[in-house]
Design a protein around this motif. Structure first.
Motif, PDB file in Angstrom:
ATOM      1  N   HIS A 188       6.036   0.210 -13.099  1.00 17.87           N
ATOM      2  CA  HIS A 188       5.891   1.669 -13.081  1.00 17.87           C
ATOM      3  C   HIS A 188       7.255   2.309 -13.359  1.00 17.87           C
ATOM      4  O   HIS A 188       8.274   1.890 -12.802  1.00 17.87           O
ATOM      5  N   PRO A 189       7.297   3.321 -14.219  1.00 18.93           N
ATOM      6  CA  PRO A 189       8.591   3.920 -14.583  1.00 18.93           C
ATOM      7  C   PRO A 189       9.325   4.565 -13.415  1.00 18.93           C
ATOM      8  O   PRO A 189      10.552   4.741 -13.483  1.00 18.93           O
ATOM      9  N   ASN A 190       8.608   4.912 -12.357  1.00 18.37           N
ATOM     10  CA  ASN A 190       9.252   5.555 -11.209  1.00 18.37           C
ATOM     11  C   ASN A 190       9.502   4.598 -10.045  1.00 18.37           C
ATOM     12  O   ASN A 190       9.798   5.040  -8.937  1.00 18.37           O
ATOM     13  N   PHE A 191       9.387   3.280 -10.335  1.00 11.78           N
ATOM     14  CA  PHE A 191       9.613   2.285  -9.291  1.00 11.78           C
ATOM     15  C   PHE A 191      10.740   1.344  -9.677  1.00 11.78           C
ATOM     16  O   PHE A 191      10.803   0.846 -10.797  1.00 11.78           O
ATOM     17  N   LEU A 248      -3.581   3.738   6.210  1.00 11.95           N
ATOM     18  CA  LEU A 248      -2.290   3.763   6.903  1.00 11.95           C
ATOM     19  C   LEU A 248      -1.187   4.281   5.990  1.00 11.95           C
ATOM     20  O   LEU A 248      -0.340   5.073   6.413  1.00 11.95           O
ATOM     21  N   ALA A 249      -1.190   3.832   4.744  1.00 12.86           N
ATOM     22  CA  ALA A 249      -0.181   4.300   3.791  1.00 12.86           C
ATOM     23  C   ALA A 249      -0.290   5.808   3.591  1.00 12.86           C
ATOM     24  O   ALA A 249       0.733   6.518   3.546  1.00 12.86           O
ATOM     25  N   ARG A 250      -1.512   6.289   3.491  1.00 12.37           N
ATOM     26  CA  ARG A 250      -1.724   7.736   3.338  1.00 12.37           C
ATOM     27  C   ARG A 250      -1.193   8.485   4.556  1.00 12.37           C
ATOM     28  O   ARG A 250      -0.561   9.545   4.423  1.00 12.37           O
ATOM     29  N   GLY A 296       3.519  11.049  -6.848  1.00 14.51           N
ATOM     30  CA  GLY A 296       4.557  11.555  -7.735  1.00 14.51           C
ATOM     31  C   GLY A 296       5.978  11.345  -7.258  1.00 14.51           C
ATOM     32  O   GLY A 296       6.913  11.922  -7.836  1.00 14.51           O
ATOM     33  N   HIS A 297       6.175  10.526  -6.245  1.00 18.47           N
ATOM     34  CA  HIS A 297       7.532  10.244  -5.777  1.00 18.47           C
ATOM     35  C   HIS A 297       8.171   9.146  -6.628  1.00 18.47           C
ATOM     36  O   HIS A 297       7.484   8.291  -7.197  1.00 18.47           O
ATOM     37  N   SER A 298       9.502   9.151  -6.675  1.00 20.14           N
ATOM     38  CA  SER A 298      10.267   8.046  -7.238  1.00 20.14           C
ATOM     39  C   SER A 298      10.598   7.103  -6.084  1.00 20.14           C
ATOM     40  O   SER A 298      11.012   7.549  -5.007  1.00 20.14           O
ATOM     41  N   VAL A 299      10.381   5.797  -6.292  1.00 18.51           N
ATOM     42  CA  VAL A 299      10.490   4.848  -5.184  1.00 18.51           C
ATOM     43  C   VAL A 299      11.485   3.732  -5.507  1.00 18.51           C
ATOM     44  O   VAL A 299      11.447   3.146  -6.589  1.00 18.51           O
ATOM     45  N   VAL A 300      12.357   3.454  -4.536  1.00 12.84           N
ATOM     46  CA  VAL A 300      13.206   2.265  -4.568  1.00 12.84           C
ATOM     47  C   VAL A 300      12.714   1.341  -3.461  1.00 12.84           C
ATOM     48  O   VAL A 300      12.630   1.746  -2.293  1.00 12.84           O
ATOM     49  N   GLY A 301      12.342   0.117  -3.826  1.00 13.97           N
ATOM     50  CA  GLY A 301      11.848  -0.844  -2.855  1.00 13.97           C
ATOM     51  C   GLY A 301      12.876  -1.925  -2.585  1.00 13.97           C
ATOM     52  O   GLY A 301      13.516  -2.423  -3.511  1.00 13.97           O
ATOM     53  N   TYR A 321       0.835  -1.211   0.000  1.00 16.59           N
ATOM     54  CA  TYR A 321       0.000   0.000   0.000  1.00 16.59           C
ATOM     55  C   TYR A 321       0.863   1.252   0.000  1.00 16.59           C
ATOM     56  O   TYR A 321       0.530   2.264  -0.633  1.00 16.59           O
ATOM     57  N   LEU A 322       1.977   1.191   0.707  1.00 16.77           N
ATOM     58  CA  LEU A 322       2.853   2.345   0.856  1.00 16.77           C
ATOM     59  C   LEU A 322       3.490   2.749  -0.473  1.00 16.77           C
ATOM     60  O   LEU A 322       3.502   3.935  -0.829  1.00 16.77           O
ATOM     61  N   VAL A 323       4.021   1.767  -1.203  1.00 13.85           N
ATOM     62  CA  VAL A 323       4.633   2.068  -2.500  1.00 13.85           C
ATOM     63  C   VAL A 323       3.595   2.666  -3.447  1.00 13.85           C
ATOM     64  O   VAL A 323       3.868   3.642  -4.161  1.00 13.85           O
ATOM     65  N   GLU A 324       2.401   2.090  -3.446  1.00 11.73           N
ATOM     66  CA  GLU A 324       1.331   2.598  -4.312  1.00 11.73           C
ATOM     67  C   GLU A 324       0.983   4.045  -3.980  1.00 11.73           C
ATOM     68  O   GLU A 324       0.793   4.883  -4.874  1.00 11.73           O
ATOM     69  N   GLU A 325       0.923   4.368  -2.708  1.00  7.10           N
ATOM     70  CA  GLU A 325       0.612   5.734  -2.279  1.00  7.10           C
ATOM     71  C   GLU A 325       1.728   6.694  -2.688  1.00  7.10           C
ATOM     72  O   GLU A 325       1.459   7.813  -3.173  1.00  7.10           O
ATOM     73  N   LEU A 326       2.970   6.295  -2.503  1.00  7.20           N
ATOM     74  CA  LEU A 326       4.094   7.150  -2.876  1.00  7.20           C
ATOM     75  C   LEU A 326       4.111   7.441  -4.365  1.00  7.20           C
ATOM     76  O   LEU A 326       4.294   8.594  -4.795  1.00  7.20           O
TER      77      LEU A 326
END
Length: 341
Positions: free
Chosen positions: A47-50, A241-243, A25-30, A16-21
């Motif tokens: 996703h191009p930003n993940f 919670l993610a929000r 509009g954030h770039s995310v590294v998991g 949920y957290l990655v999806e919210e980020l």
């Protein structure tokens, strides 16, 4: 574009957290080692930003390298499970999670000193209030009440001490968030040997909502619940919670502070069980249950004060339990039919 590292990104809340980020509009590294559920797929994997990295959060060099260029770090990696985990893995929950936290802080201190990292957002737990005798539990109570009895709760309290100690010595800014009783989809059969026989149904999750749903779907009648069912919980939707976590990460007023993230609605386990029963079986089928011996660490009341998150962050968990179950029950039904549960 703000870049965020999320450890434990393949976990229950992590999804949920990655999806919210990404949605903000954030770039995310998991980062995740798939130790809980094994490899899992998410809708945002391409996703191009993940970017996803399979690896261990205890690897300081790896975490340090992934923090290169990151503005934020959400430290969510942990060995975690339902209440059966507190007994089956009492030592591992303490030792493994301590190593994860020490490594995460070592990497974050270096990244803040030498790079772009602005803050760490630490995912703690409502279990820091395990030993409380005052309700609702408000921020600060964890330093006034006896320490948690379970090794898991004790270690989550230690997470908060890591956060404050890293600030005291190294001026690493932090925010602490405490999710309460996450409910949502995506939680599969946990790996490992912590299976529990509940009546005629063997479970490997021991989180109350999916466990009760699974037992009713598999025809358990009467339904087995732990104890008398008078345990009070605040079931909070994973998306909410993610929000809340991302809002706390972004919010300037959240710096070096801690927040309970939860719905304001109290529900007993018995009320939850009856609601699930009638949603699956229909309102005309009488609710029947029997009480099993409760676990030692099954806290009687877990009731948060959510005023601070509302006033400082403007955050309110709005999804009703009824709406959560309407999403979760079909997901678990399909997982049972597919043999995943």
């Amino acid at each position: 574009m703000t870049k965020v590292l999320v450890t434990g990104s393949a976990g229950f809340i992590g999804g949920y957290l990655v999806e919210e980020l990404l949605g903000r509009g954030h770039s995310v590294v998991g980062l995740d080692n798939f130790s809980k559920y094994g490899p899992v797929a998410h809708s945002y994997d391409d996703h191009p930003n993940f970017r996803f990295v399979e690896g261990d959060a205890r690897d300081v060099e790896l975490v340090t390298s992934l923090l290169d260029g990151c503005d934020h770090f959400i430290a969510g990696a942990a060995m975690i499970g339902g209440i059966s985990y507190f007994h089956a893995y009492a030592y591992d929950l303490l030792a493994t999670n301590e190593r994860i936290m020490a490594s995460s802080c070592d990497a974050a201190i270096a990244a803040h000193r030498n790079g772009t990292l602005k803050k760490v957002t630490y995912v703690s737990s409502s279990m820091v209030f395990e030993s409380t005798d005052r309700w609702p539990s408000k921020e600060g109570d964890q330093r006034l009440i006896p320490p948690p009895h379970s090794s898991y709760g004790f270690q989550k309290l230690a997470v908060e001490y890591y956060a404050r100690a890293a600030w005291d010595q190294y001026r690493l800014p932090y925010t602490i968030v405490r999710p309460f009783n996450c409910v949502g989809v995506g939680e599969g059969r946990a790996l490992g040997e912590a299976e529990v026989l509940s009546g005629n149904v063997k479970l490997a999750m021991s989180h109350v909502v999916p466990d009760l749903v699974q037992k009713v779907l598999k025809g358990q009648d009467p339904l087995h619940i732990l104890g008398a069912g008078d345990q009070v919980r605040h079931y909070t939707y994973g998306g909410d919670l993610a929000r809340g976590i991302v809002t706390a990460m972004e919010h300037e007023a959240a710096g070096n502070d801690d927040f309970n993230l939860s719905t304001a609605e109290s529900t007993t386990v018995l009320q939850l069980a009856e609601l699930i029963w009638h949603k699956i079986k229909g309102t005309d089928v009488p609710f029947r249950f029997v009480s099993d011996e409760p676990f030692a660490h099954d806290v009687a009341m877990r009731v948060p004060d959510v005023t601070k998150a509302q006033e400082v962050l403007g955050f309110t968990a709005e999804t009703t339990l009824d709406a959560m179950l309407d999403e979760v029950i079909p997901w678990i039904r399909q997982a049972v039919e597919d043999g995943r549960l």
